[in-house]
Motif scaffolding. Structure first.
Motif, PDB file in Angstrom:
ATOM      1  N   PHE A  44      93.911  81.648  73.896  1.00  0.00           N
ATOM      2  CA  PHE A  44      93.629  80.957  72.635  1.00  0.00           C
ATOM      3  C   PHE A  44      93.099  81.934  71.588  1.00  0.00           C
ATOM      4  N   TRP A  45      93.337  81.544  70.329  1.00  0.00           N
ATOM      5  CA  TRP A  45      92.843  82.323  69.192  1.00  0.00           C
ATOM      6  C   TRP A  45      92.099  81.372  68.260  1.00  0.00           C
ATOM      7  N   TYR A  46      91.213  81.920  67.452  1.00  0.00           N
ATOM      8  CA  TYR A  46      90.401  81.042  66.606  1.00  0.00           C
ATOM      9  C   TYR A  46      90.322  81.580  65.179  1.00  0.00           C
ATOM     10  N   GLY A  47      89.936  80.682  64.299  1.00  0.00           N
ATOM     11  CA  GLY A  47      89.740  81.049  62.905  1.00  0.00           C
ATOM     12  C   GLY A  47      89.110  79.901  62.155  1.00  0.00           C
ATOM     13  N   ASN A  70      86.976  74.581  55.224  1.00  0.00           N
ATOM     14  CA  ASN A  70      85.628  74.003  55.273  1.00  0.00           C
ATOM     15  C   ASN A  70      84.683  74.815  56.155  1.00  0.00           C
ATOM     16  N   LYS A  71      85.151  76.021  56.524  1.00  0.00           N
ATOM     17  CA  LYS A  71      84.351  76.946  57.345  1.00  0.00           C
ATOM     18  C   LYS A  71      84.145  76.435  58.767  1.00  0.00           C
ATOM     19  N   GLU A  72      85.011  75.529  59.198  1.00  0.00           N
ATOM     20  CA  GLU A  72      84.936  75.009  60.560  1.00  0.00           C
ATOM     21  C   GLU A  72      85.850  75.839  61.467  1.00  0.00           C
ATOM     22  N   ILE A  73      85.369  76.133  62.684  1.00  0.00           N
ATOM     23  CA  ILE A  73      86.169  76.939  63.614  1.00  0.00           C
ATOM     24  C   ILE A  73      87.238  76.062  64.265  1.00  0.00           C
ATOM     25  N   GLU A  74      88.471  76.566  64.263  1.00  0.00           N
ATOM     26  CA  GLU A  74      89.595  75.862  64.882  1.00  0.00           C
ATOM     27  C   GLU A  74      90.289  76.796  65.863  1.00  0.00           C
ATOM     28  N   TYR A  75      90.939  76.194  66.848  1.00  0.00           N
ATOM     29  CA  TYR A  75      91.523  76.980  67.935  1.00  0.00           C
ATOM     30  C   TYR A  75      93.045  76.752  67.992  1.00  0.00           C
ATOM     31  N   PHE A  76      93.745  77.831  68.341  1.00  0.00           N
ATOM     32  CA  PHE A  76      95.216  77.799  68.320  1.00  0.00           C
ATOM     33  C   PHE A  76      95.779  78.434  69.581  1.00  0.00           C
ATOM     34  N   THR A  77      96.997  78.028  69.922  1.00  0.00           N
ATOM     35  CA  THR A  77      97.619  78.460  71.185  1.00  0.00           C
ATOM     36  C   THR A  77      98.358  79.788  71.092  1.00  0.00           C
ATOM     37  N   LEU A 116      98.662  83.789  68.709  1.00  0.00           N
ATOM     38  CA  LEU A 116      98.136  84.641  67.641  1.00  0.00           C
ATOM     39  C   LEU A 116      98.932  84.388  66.368  1.00  0.00           C
ATOM     40  N   GLY A 117      98.400  84.861  65.238  1.00  0.00           N
ATOM     41  CA  GLY A 117      99.080  84.656  63.970  1.00  0.00           C
ATOM     42  C   GLY A 117      98.091  84.452  62.843  1.00  0.00           C
ATOM     43  N   LEU A 118      98.533  83.748  61.799  1.00  0.00           N
ATOM     44  CA  LEU A 118      97.688  83.470  60.638  1.00  0.00           C
ATOM     45  C   LEU A 118      97.258  82.014  60.638  1.00  0.00           C
ATOM     46  N   HIS A 119      96.064  81.794  60.125  1.00  0.00           N
ATOM     47  CA  HIS A 119      95.607  80.416  60.021  1.00  0.00           C
ATOM     48  C   HIS A 119      96.511  79.678  59.032  1.00  0.00           C
ATOM     49  N   PRO A 120      97.060  78.520  59.400  1.00  0.00           N
ATOM     50  CA  PRO A 120      98.017  77.805  58.554  1.00  0.00           C
ATOM     51  C   PRO A 120      97.492  77.444  57.170  1.00  0.00           C
ATOM     52  N   GLU A 121      96.173  77.278  57.042  1.00  0.00           N
ATOM     53  CA  GLU A 121      95.603  76.863  55.753  1.00  0.00           C
ATOM     54  C   GLU A 121      95.080  78.043  54.944  1.00  0.00           C
ATOM     55  N   THR A 122      94.363  78.944  55.569  1.00  0.00           N
ATOM     56  CA  THR A 122      93.734  80.049  54.832  1.00  0.00           C
ATOM     57  C   THR A 122      94.597  81.299  54.768  1.00  0.00           C
ATOM     58  N   GLY A 123      95.519  81.437  55.735  1.00  0.00           N
ATOM     59  CA  GLY A 123      96.357  82.631  55.771  1.00  0.00           C
ATOM     60  C   GLY A 123      95.672  83.834  56.370  1.00  0.00           C
ATOM     61  N   LYS A 124      94.473  83.663  56.876  1.00  0.00           N
ATOM     62  CA  LYS A 124      93.750  84.784  57.487  1.00  0.00           C
ATOM     63  C   LYS A 124      94.162  84.955  58.952  1.00  0.00           C
ATOM     64  N   LEU A 158      94.134  85.204  62.772  1.00  0.00           N
ATOM     65  CA  LEU A 158      93.328  84.606  63.837  1.00  0.00           C
ATOM     66  C   LEU A 158      92.817  85.683  64.783  1.00  0.00           C
ATOM     67  N   LYS A 159      91.692  85.391  65.419  1.00  0.00           N
ATOM     68  CA  LYS A 159      91.085  86.345  66.349  1.00  0.00           C
ATOM     69  C   LYS A 159      91.178  85.818  67.776  1.00  0.00           C
ATOM     70  N   PRO A 160      91.321  86.699  68.755  1.00  0.00           N
ATOM     71  CA  PRO A 160      91.386  86.249  70.162  1.00  0.00           C
ATOM     72  C   PRO A 160      90.024  85.733  70.625  1.00  0.00           C
ATOM     73  N   ILE A 161      90.073  84.731  71.450  1.00  0.00           N
ATOM     74  CA  ILE A 161      88.852  84.123  71.943  1.00  0.00           C
ATOM     75  C   ILE A 161      88.060  85.132  72.786  1.00  0.00           C
ATOM     76  N   THR A 162      86.765  85.016  72.773  1.00  0.00           N
ATOM     77  CA  THR A 162      85.894  85.894  73.572  1.00  0.00           C
ATOM     78  C   THR A 162      84.848  85.051  74.291  1.00  0.00           C
ATOM     79  N   ASP A 163      84.225  85.665  75.297  1.00  0.00           N
ATOM     80  CA  ASP A 163      83.169  84.958  76.023  1.00  0.00           C
ATOM     81  C   ASP A 163      82.028  84.608  75.079  1.00  0.00           C
ATOM     82  N   TYR A 164      81.766  85.489  74.152  1.00  0.00           N
ATOM     83  CA  TYR A 164      80.675  85.236  73.196  1.00  0.00           C
ATOM     84  C   TYR A 164      80.960  83.976  72.392  1.00  0.00           C
ATOM     85  N   MET A 165      82.203  83.849  71.853  1.00  0.00           N
ATOM     86  CA  MET A 165      82.551  82.687  71.048  1.00  0.00           C
ATOM     87  C   MET A 165      82.550  81.411  71.886  1.00  0.00           C
TER      88      MET A 165
END
Length: 246
Positions: free
Chosen positions: A205-208, A212-219, A221-229, A231-238
């Motif tokens: 999973f990847w997140y971004g 609204n500054k809310e964290i969302e998760y995706f199946t 890698l790629g760009l966030h559909p709304e912000t275009g930024k 996505l980052k790979p999930i980590t144990d910390y997150m």
């Protein structure tokens, strides 16, 4: 005084058939597309050998050109040299002009379609044109369909393919179609029970953050559909900080 022989279009037939045979003879020697000069030279050499008379290839080509200009059967050209007429008759396999004349309707001197002008069959031409146009049009449609630009838009939690409609979707929301985005890129909800890593420890999973500054998760890698930024790979910390909350 030399008498000219000119009987009901026979000189025209004689010169055209002589060139037709010359073309075939030269092709037999390996020349795929004999030129008029080659054909005329062949005939000139034969006449010189058989009749001991020299006539340049240019004159023979002129005779042929004059013959092709005549459309009706009765019109004829004037071949002034009897030696040339006799030589051409012999080249076609006849002993003399009289024998050639007597056999004008035989298969031995059947008109050659590639050497004698004929009136075009316009109905056939039209049919061929329509058939060719149809093939070209079908090929164009196939090409256009297979190469047409495809589009997709983000709907809630996945991409869907749509037709280009700037008014309906908005230009900024329309994205170039990518098959992997449509098939495998989705926004999902995760929990502490979710398996975040594969057996080889690669992420699933990847997140971004959304607008609204809310964290969302995706199946994927790629760009966030709304912000275009990106996505980052999930980590144990997150996971520990934002998913598995006590």
């Amino acid at each position: 005084m030399i008498k000219k022989l000119n009987i009901s279009g026979m000189n025209k037939i004689l010169i055209l058939h002589a060139f037709a045979k010359a073309e075939q003879e030269i092709k037999k020697r390996g020349v795929l597309k004999p030129s008029l000069t080659q054909m005329a030279t062949e005939l000139s050499a034969f006449i010189e050998e058989k009749e001991n008379f020299i006539l340049g290839e240019r004159s023979l080509r002129d005779y042929r050109g004059d013959a092709l200009k005549l459309n009706d059967d009765e019109s004829d050209i004037s071949i002034k040299q009897i030696a040339v007429i006799n030589g051409l008759c012999q080249y076609l396999g006849f002993h003399n002009y009289q024998e050639f004349f007597q056999n004008k309707n035989s298969k031995r001197i059947e008109p050659q379609p590639d050497m004698i002008k004929s009136k075009p069959n316009y109905s056939q031409v039209v049919k061929l044109f329509i058939a060719a146009s149809t093939i070209v049009f079908i090929a164009f449609l196939i090409y256009k369909y297979s190469h047409r630009q495809r589009w997709m838009v983000w709907q809630k939690d996945h991409y869907v393919e749509v037709n280009f409609d700037a008014k309906k979707y908005g230009v900024r929301n329309l994205k170039l179609y990518k098959e992997d985005r449509v098939l495998s890129f989705n926004k999902v909800k995760v929990s502490c029970d979710t398996i975040f890593f594969n057996n080889d420890n690669s992420v699933r999973f990847w997140y971004g953050k959304n607008k609204n500054k809310e964290i969302e998760y995706f199946t994927d890698l790629g760009l966030h559909p709304e912000t275009g930024k990106t996505l980052k790979p999930i980590t144990d910390y997150m996971i520990n900080k934002y998913v598995c909350i006590d």
